[in-house]
Design a protein around this motif. Structure first.
Motif, PDB file in Angstrom:
ATOM      1  N   GLU A   1      11.286  -2.047 -14.166  1.00  0.00           N
ATOM      2  CA  GLU A   1      11.586  -1.494 -12.973  1.00  0.00           C
ATOM      3  C   GLU A   1      10.488  -0.767 -12.258  1.00  0.00           C
ATOM      4  N   GLU A   2       9.042  -1.193 -13.213  1.00  0.00           N
ATOM      5  CA  GLU A   2       7.850  -0.606 -12.563  1.00  0.00           C
ATOM      6  C   GLU A   2       6.943  -1.633 -12.931  1.00  0.00           C
TER       7      GLU A   2
ATOM      8  N   ALA B   1       4.284  -8.844 -13.962  1.00  0.00           N
ATOM      9  CA  ALA B   1       4.621 -10.071 -13.149  1.00  0.00           C
ATOM     10  C   ALA B   1       5.489 -11.167 -13.328  1.00  0.00           C
ATOM     11  N   ALA B   2       5.430 -11.704 -14.467  1.00  0.00           N
ATOM     12  CA  ALA B   2       6.130 -12.959 -14.901  1.00  0.00           C
ATOM     13  C   ALA B   2       7.418 -12.709 -14.758  1.00  0.00           C
ATOM     14  N   PRO B   3       8.265 -11.397 -15.437  1.00  0.00           N
ATOM     15  CA  PRO B   3       9.623 -11.223 -15.657  1.00  0.00           C
ATOM     16  C   PRO B   3      10.248 -10.961 -14.127  1.00  0.00           C
ATOM     17  N   VAL B   4       9.556 -10.332 -13.188  1.00  0.00           N
ATOM     18  CA  VAL B   4       9.850  -9.930 -12.177  1.00  0.00           C
ATOM     19  C   VAL B   4       9.928 -11.157 -10.910  1.00  0.00           C
TER      20      VAL B   4
ATOM     21  N   GLY C   1       7.211   0.526  -7.679  1.00  0.00           N
ATOM     22  CA  GLY C   1       8.485   0.160  -8.182  1.00  0.00           C
ATOM     23  C   GLY C   1       8.924  -1.432  -8.013  1.00  0.00           C
ATOM     24  N   ARG C   2       9.692  -1.774  -8.778  1.00  0.00           N
ATOM     25  CA  ARG C   2      10.164  -3.175  -8.455  1.00  0.00           C
ATOM     26  C   ARG C   2      11.031  -3.352  -7.094  1.00  0.00           C
ATOM     27  N   GLU C   3      11.704  -2.700  -6.650  1.00  0.00           N
ATOM     28  CA  GLU C   3      12.315  -2.852  -5.338  1.00  0.00           C
ATOM     29  C   GLU C   3      11.224  -2.999  -4.414  1.00  0.00           C
ATOM     30  N   PRO C   4      10.353  -2.277  -3.907  1.00  0.00           N
ATOM     31  CA  PRO C   4       9.337  -2.353  -2.836  1.00  0.00           C
ATOM     32  C   PRO C   4       8.504  -3.593  -3.203  1.00  0.00           C
ATOM     33  N   PHE C   5       8.184  -4.007  -4.512  1.00  0.00           N
ATOM     34  CA  PHE C   5       7.504  -5.022  -4.726  1.00  0.00           C
ATOM     35  C   PHE C   5       8.007  -6.200  -4.355  1.00  0.00           C
ATOM     36  N   CYS C   6       9.381  -6.266  -4.706  1.00  0.00           N
ATOM     37  CA  CYS C   6      10.222  -7.617  -4.488  1.00  0.00           C
ATOM     38  C   CYS C   6      10.332  -7.718  -3.012  1.00  0.00           C
ATOM     39  N   ASP C   7      10.622  -6.710  -2.366  1.00  0.00           N
ATOM     40  CA  ASP C   7      10.880  -6.623  -0.975  1.00  0.00           C
ATOM     41  C   ASP C   7       9.444  -7.389  -0.138  1.00  0.00           C
TER      42      ASP C   7
ATOM     43  N   GLN D   1       0.998  -1.268   0.082  1.00  0.00           N
ATOM     44  CA  GLN D   1      -0.054   0.013   0.061  1.00  0.00           C
ATOM     45  C   GLN D   1       0.711   1.393  -0.139  1.00  0.00           C
ATOM     46  N   PRO D   2       1.739   1.425   0.716  1.00  0.00           N
ATOM     47  CA  PRO D   2       2.580   2.631   0.675  1.00  0.00           C
ATOM     48  C   PRO D   2       3.245   3.170  -0.570  1.00  0.00           C
ATOM     49  N   HIS D   3       3.350   2.031  -1.337  1.00  0.00           N
ATOM     50  CA  HIS D   3       4.345   2.210  -2.488  1.00  0.00           C
ATOM     51  C   HIS D   3       3.452   2.280  -3.835  1.00  0.00           C
ATOM     52  N   LEU D   4       2.137   2.224  -3.634  1.00  0.00           N
ATOM     53  CA  LEU D   4       1.235   2.118  -4.812  1.00  0.00           C
ATOM     54  C   LEU D   4       0.701   3.691  -5.073  1.00  0.00           C
ATOM     55  N   GLU D   5       0.732   4.020  -6.379  1.00  0.00           N
ATOM     56  CA  GLU D   5       0.405   5.123  -7.246  1.00  0.00           C
ATOM     57  C   GLU D   5      -0.346   5.243  -7.992  1.00  0.00           C
ATOM     58  N   THR D   6      -1.320   6.190  -8.123  1.00  0.00           N
ATOM     59  CA  THR D   6      -2.365   6.078  -9.110  1.00  0.00           C
ATOM     60  C   THR D   6      -1.724   6.721 -10.449  1.00  0.00           C
ATOM     61  N   MET D   7      -2.110   6.156 -11.735  1.00  0.00           N
ATOM     62  CA  MET D   7      -1.801   6.487 -12.933  1.00  0.00           C
ATOM     63  C   MET D   7      -2.900   6.432 -13.739  1.00  0.00           C
ATOM     64  N   ALA D   8      -3.004   7.472 -14.452  1.00  0.00           N
ATOM     65  CA  ALA D   8      -4.165   7.341 -15.752  1.00  0.00           C
ATOM     66  C   ALA D   8      -3.230   7.143 -17.005  1.00  0.00           C
TER      67      ALA D   8
END
Length: 237
Positions: free
Chosen positions: A48-49, A82-85, A108-114, A26-33
């Protein structure tokens, strides 16, 4: 911008997570159009994202601009990248771009992987999702090999219809021909046949789905397998 709350997100994968796993992301999620034809993940470059789709559709395509064919699609059921990461592949040869404009939650890839490393349950859920993506790609290959254009187009329209609100799809004949790897004239004629049979209503840059069961009857079982597997593995249905 306020952080998304699990009860309010539209992404089915985020909603299926245990509350403690959603809290890790949750703290790392950012809304984008995102807009039609916007690239999300470039081929052969490190991912990377990642993007949880809230609305709209992202296409996964193989080949170059002049010979691009869709091999998968991601809507509000899934996660782009999802698959490559998750499989530690770093990158993918496939282009991921926006097919239908909408909104995503990026991370971001880093917080997701963490977060994935910290929770076996989260890792298991996301790997199950990757499994459903692989099944979708296999069913797409089957459809291209076993079905005529009418069946392939019917399957594709059903998959798009699953991922939007309402019955109208914003699509051009040119775009459809590129995604299915056929001539535009063939798409136009096939849409006319589907409309004549009462399955759809074709408008300028729009297609309205009128009868899902009539469309499904044309797919010879190639539609519904990944959808059922997603319901079983992700949503426990």
């Amino acid at each position: 911008m306020p952080q998304p709350q699990q009860a309010n997100v539209r992404n089915r994968l985020l909603r299926a997570m245990a509350p403690e796993d959603f809290a890790r992301l949750q703290p790392h999620l950012e809304t984008m159009a995102v807009q039609m034809r916007e690239p999300m993940i470039a081929p052969d470059r490190p991912v990377e994202e990642l993007f949880f789709v809230e609305s709209g559709i992202v296409s996964i395509t193989t080949g170059h601009d002049e010979s691009r064919i869709e091999v998968g699609m991601v809507g509000r059921e899934g996660l782009v990248g999802a698959a490559p990461v998750l499989l530690h592949a770093d990158r993918t040869p496939h282009l991921h771009f926006v097919q239908v404009s909408g909104e995503v939650l990026s991370i971001g890839r880093e917080p997701f992987c963490d977060a994935v490393e910290a929770s076996a349950a989260l890792r298991r859920l996301l790997l199950r999702y990757v499994h459903t993506v692989m099944i979708q790609a296999a069913q797409t290959a089957h459809a291209h090999a076993a079905l005529g254009l009418e069946g392939r187009l019917a399957r594709w329209l059903l998959m798009c219809h699953d991922r939007v609100d309402g019955d109208e799809l914003t699509l051009t004949h040119e775009f459809l021909s590129m995604m299915l790897g056929v001539q535009r004239a063939g798409v136009t004629l096939t849409l006319q046949n589907l409309e004549g049979a009462g399955r759809i209503r074709a408008k300028r840059r729009r297609i309205e789905v009128l009868d899902r069961e009539k469309l499904r009857a044309l797919t010879n079982g190639s539609y519904g397998v990944p959808e059922a597997e997603y319901a079983r593995l992700i949503e426990g249905r």
